[in-house]
Design a protein around this motif. Structure first.
Motif, mmCIF file in Angstrom:
data_model
loop_
_atom_site.group_PDB
_atom_site.id
_atom_site.type_symbol
_atom_site.label_atom_id
_atom_site.label_comp_id
_atom_site.label_asym_id
_atom_site.label_seq_id
_atom_site.Cartn_x
_atom_site.Cartn_y
_atom_site.Cartn_z
ATOM 1 N N ALA A 3 -28.171 -3.640 -2.420
ATOM 2 C CA ALA A 3 -29.103 -3.256 -1.351
ATOM 3 C C ALA A 3 -29.408 -1.770 -1.400
ATOM 4 O O ALA A 3 -30.561 -1.347 -1.195
ATOM 5 C CB ALA A 3 -28.520 -3.645 0.006
ATOM 6 N N GLU A 4 -28.405 -0.958 -1.688
ATOM 7 C CA GLU A 4 -28.614 0.484 -1.793
ATOM 8 C C GLU A 4 -29.458 0.821 -3.016
ATOM 9 O O GLU A 4 -30.331 1.693 -2.961
ATOM 10 C CB GLU A 4 -27.263 1.201 -1.858
ATOM 11 C CG GLU A 4 -27.358 2.711 -1.941
ATOM 12 C CD GLU A 4 -28.095 3.342 -0.773
ATOM 13 O OE1 GLU A 4 -28.659 4.438 -0.960
ATOM 14 O OE2 GLU A 4 -28.109 2.747 0.324
ATOM 15 N N TYR A 5 -29.218 0.124 -4.117
ATOM 16 C CA TYR A 5 -30.027 0.354 -5.313
ATOM 17 C C TYR A 5 -31.491 -0.023 -5.056
ATOM 18 O O TYR A 5 -32.415 0.729 -5.406
ATOM 19 C CB TYR A 5 -29.506 -0.467 -6.493
ATOM 20 C CG TYR A 5 -28.171 -0.042 -7.061
ATOM 21 C CD1 TYR A 5 -27.564 1.157 -6.696
ATOM 22 C CD2 TYR A 5 -27.495 -0.850 -7.992
ATOM 23 C CE1 TYR A 5 -26.338 1.540 -7.235
ATOM 24 C CE2 TYR A 5 -26.281 -0.469 -8.532
ATOM 25 C CZ TYR A 5 -25.702 0.720 -8.147
ATOM 26 O OH TYR A 5 -24.494 1.096 -8.679
ATOM 27 N N PHE A 6 -31.708 -1.192 -4.474
ATOM 28 C CA PHE A 6 -33.072 -1.656 -4.233
ATOM 29 C C PHE A 6 -33.811 -0.772 -3.236
ATOM 30 O O PHE A 6 -35.039 -0.644 -3.300
ATOM 31 C CB PHE A 6 -33.062 -3.104 -3.736
ATOM 32 C CG PHE A 6 -32.776 -4.122 -4.806
ATOM 33 C CD1 PHE A 6 -33.499 -4.132 -5.990
ATOM 34 C CD2 PHE A 6 -31.784 -5.075 -4.634
ATOM 35 C CE1 PHE A 6 -33.234 -5.065 -6.987
ATOM 36 C CE2 PHE A 6 -31.516 -6.015 -5.617
ATOM 37 C CZ PHE A 6 -32.242 -6.012 -6.797
ATOM 38 N N ARG A 7 -33.087 -0.172 -2.333
ATOM 39 C CA ARG A 7 -33.705 0.653 -1.288
ATOM 40 C C ARG A 7 -34.536 1.781 -1.887
ATOM 41 O O ARG A 7 -35.582 2.149 -1.343
ATOM 42 C CB ARG A 7 -32.622 1.224 -0.377
ATOM 43 C CG ARG A 7 -33.151 2.025 0.816
ATOM 44 C CD ARG A 7 -32.023 2.599 1.632
ATOM 45 N NE ARG A 7 -31.239 3.576 0.900
ATOM 46 C CZ ARG A 7 -31.597 4.864 0.734
ATOM 47 N NH1 ARG A 7 -32.738 5.306 1.253
ATOM 48 N NH2 ARG A 7 -30.832 5.689 0.046
ATOM 49 N N ILE A 8 -34.089 2.316 -3.024
ATOM 50 C CA ILE A 8 -34.797 3.445 -3.619
ATOM 51 C C ILE A 8 -35.521 3.076 -4.912
ATOM 52 O O ILE A 8 -36.134 3.942 -5.546
ATOM 53 C CB ILE A 8 -33.837 4.631 -3.875
ATOM 54 C CG1 ILE A 8 -32.711 4.238 -4.829
ATOM 55 C CG2 ILE A 8 -33.263 5.143 -2.565
ATOM 56 C CD1 ILE A 8 -31.801 5.398 -5.204
ATOM 57 N N SER A 9 -35.445 1.816 -5.305
ATOM 58 C CA SER A 9 -36.084 1.384 -6.550
ATOM 59 C C SER A 9 -37.490 0.870 -6.273
ATOM 60 O O SER A 9 -37.840 0.522 -5.136
ATOM 61 C CB SER A 9 -35.255 0.293 -7.233
ATOM 62 O OG SER A 9 -33.973 0.781 -7.584
ATOM 63 N N SER A 10 -38.309 0.795 -7.303
ATOM 64 C CA SER A 10 -39.673 0.285 -7.164
ATOM 65 C C SER A 10 -39.861 -0.921 -8.076
ATOM 66 O O SER A 10 -39.323 -0.971 -9.191
ATOM 67 C CB SER A 10 -40.689 1.370 -7.527
ATOM 68 O OG SER A 10 -40.477 1.839 -8.851
#
Length: 507
Positions: free
Chosen positions: A472-479
């Motif tokens: 979830a933390e990775y996806f939060r800043i990924s595009s």
């Protein structure tokens, strides 16, 4: 006039020399047609053949240098003996059959791993995920400071820097207390880092100060002047730390600060992002045996024999006090294992997925089997998500990886990219709601064929929630990569991607 086969000017050559050169070149081409395809993937064989046919003066010597993905026969025999001993010593400890009662397919996967890599699947494991970069090494150093008997450590890269110094200092303190320290690092992987000579001086000083306690070796050393020849790109990529046989650490991180001591990374503010695990329970002994195998290969000393008076450790079974926890299984892989254990595990789990599949990897360069598994899962209406880094630290790998995006997107696979300049180096996969794998292995042909790797399979629905929190933390800043936008990328980028894809197959 240039001769098209060799590129040599032949105007001044006598006829007999021209005929001889032509015969040799044709003979080489006919020979490699029957030699190179043996026990190689078709795309790998074709890449080598194309290279040799077009640029024989470069490609043929390169093939002779790095064309074989096999370790020495001596190492392969040792690995086979150790596998047999692990199977014998852990007979009756494997829970594959019990796991089949809960999930027939997962039980079959555990049996697959057992038959390929010898280690049983067992309960009683505690797996703590650690996503903080320096926190991981702080916990490692604290555990080493509590060591009473031994510390075993293996990394692909070890450096001399403020972050690594915490762990190296803890090793020195342990040796000063009389704790046996055994340290392995990959020779090529570590020697490329800035300050390598300083690291070697420090290790030599520690060995001289505590000769009975502090031991270190280079894994798969390149020493041509000492008549120790090996393929230079067969590397030990494992990351394992074991303290007293009670606690282990493994995952994606190398023992180096988060810039990897690269000036360019420091200038652009690039950090490596990792996910690692601290483990207690019977899986610790599995990781310790993998380390013992590598130490034995480099030193002819079996640390398990030193401690137990037995060819292999047998205290792998969890006691009643640690029952419960996570089911876990250690899966070693690499040139010492002929069946690509990690690739078979990944494919098997992907084909089992029924709801979702999430792969986090810095390098996604699949072979045909993995590409088909991923696209088939998406066509089965499994929610397939791949999380990669936007800009990898290796130019050719980045473009080779991008060459597969179109096929994945067309199959419905969703691709997310972790933002530059950071490198998302975490390596794990989550399948449905109960299974995950974590370790040193990338999703590329190098990790499947050339690198010694270690992977931990974990079956525990509560632990999957922790993986999801990290994701979830990775996806939060990924595009997310748009299929339409990707299809319209520049011709130059497409060209680089396709050429790099060819180089990825030269194994």
């Amino acid at each position: 006039m240039l001769w098209p086969l060799s590129g040599l000017g032949i105007e001044t050559f006598p006829t007999w020399a021209v005929v001889l050169i032509l015969a040799v070149e044709i003979g080489i081409r006919l020979a490699v047609l029957g030699i190179i395809p043996e026990n190689r993937r078709p795309q790998t064989a074709m890449a080598w053949l194309i290279a040799i046919f077009f640029i024989p003066a470069v490609a043929l010597p390169l093939f002779l240098l790095i064309g074989s993905a096999k370790l020495s026969a001596r190492r392969q025999r040792r690995q086979a003996r150790i596998n047999e001993e692990v199977l014998r010593a852990t007979r009756g400890m494997d829970l594959s059959d019990q796991l089949r009662d809960l999930d027939e397919q997962l039980g079959a996967t555990a049996a697959l791993n057992r038959n390929l890599g010898a280690f049983p699947v067992q309960d009683g494991n505690r797996v703590e995920l650690i996503s903080g970069y320096e926190d991981y090494f702080d916990q490692m150093a604290a555990e080493i400071d509590g060591a009473e008997q031994y510390v075993h450590m293996l990394f692909y890269i070890i450096a001399e820097d403020p972050v690594a110094a915490k762990v190296l200092a803890a090793l020195e303190r342990a040796a000063a207390r009389g704790v046996t320290v055994r340290l392995l690092y990959d020779h090529v992987g570590s020697m490329r880092t800035n300050g390598y000579r300083k690291l070697v001086r420090r290790l030599r000083a520690a060995e001289k100060e505590w000769p009975d306690c502090f031991q270190w070796r280079r894994a798969l050393p390149i020493r041509p002047f000492r008549l120790r020849f090996s393929r230079p790109d067969l590397r030990n990529h494992r990351k394992i730390v074991v303290v007293d046989g009670r606690t282990a650490f493994t995952g994606s991180a190398n023992l180096i600060e988060s810039h990897y001591k690269r000036r360019s990374a420091q200038r652009m503010g690039r950090h490596w992002v990792e996910l690692n695990a601290k483990i207690t329970g019977p899986a610790v002994t599995g990781l310790d045996i993998v380390f013992a195998t590598d130490w034995y290969a480099e030193t002819d000393e079996n640390p398990a024999l030193t401690r137990h008076g037995h060819p292999m450790m047998v205290d792998i079974e969890a006691d009643e006090a640690t029952r419960g926890g996570s089911l876990a299984q250690v899966v070693p892989s690499g040139p010492g294992f002929p069946d690509e254990n990690n690739l078979r595990l990944f494919n098997d789990l992907i084909y089992q997925a029924t709801e979702r599949l999430v792969i986090c990897t810095p390098y996604l360069v699949p072979d045909d089997s993995l590409l088909y598994a991923l696209t088939n899962a998406s066509y089965r209406d499994v929610d397939v998500v791949v999380l990669v880094t936007e800009k990898a630290d290796q130019f050719l790998v980045q473009h080779a990886q991008q060459s597969y995006y179109q096929a994945l997107l067309e199959a419905g696979v969703r691709i997310f990219r972790y933002p530059a300049p950071d490198v998302l180096h975490s390596k794990f996969m989550v399948v449905d709601q109960d299974t995950a794998v974590l370790g040193s292995s990338n999703m590329d042909m190098r990790s499947f064929t050339l690198n010694l790797e270690v992977t931990l399979m974990v079956v525990d629905d509560e632990k999957i929630a922790e993986f999801d929190a990290v994701l979830a933390e990775y996806f939060r800043i990924s595009s997310e990569v748009s299929a339409d936008a990707w299809a319209s990328r520049s011709w130059g980028t497409r060209y680089l991607d396709n050429v790099s894809r060819l180089t990825a197959a030269l194994q």
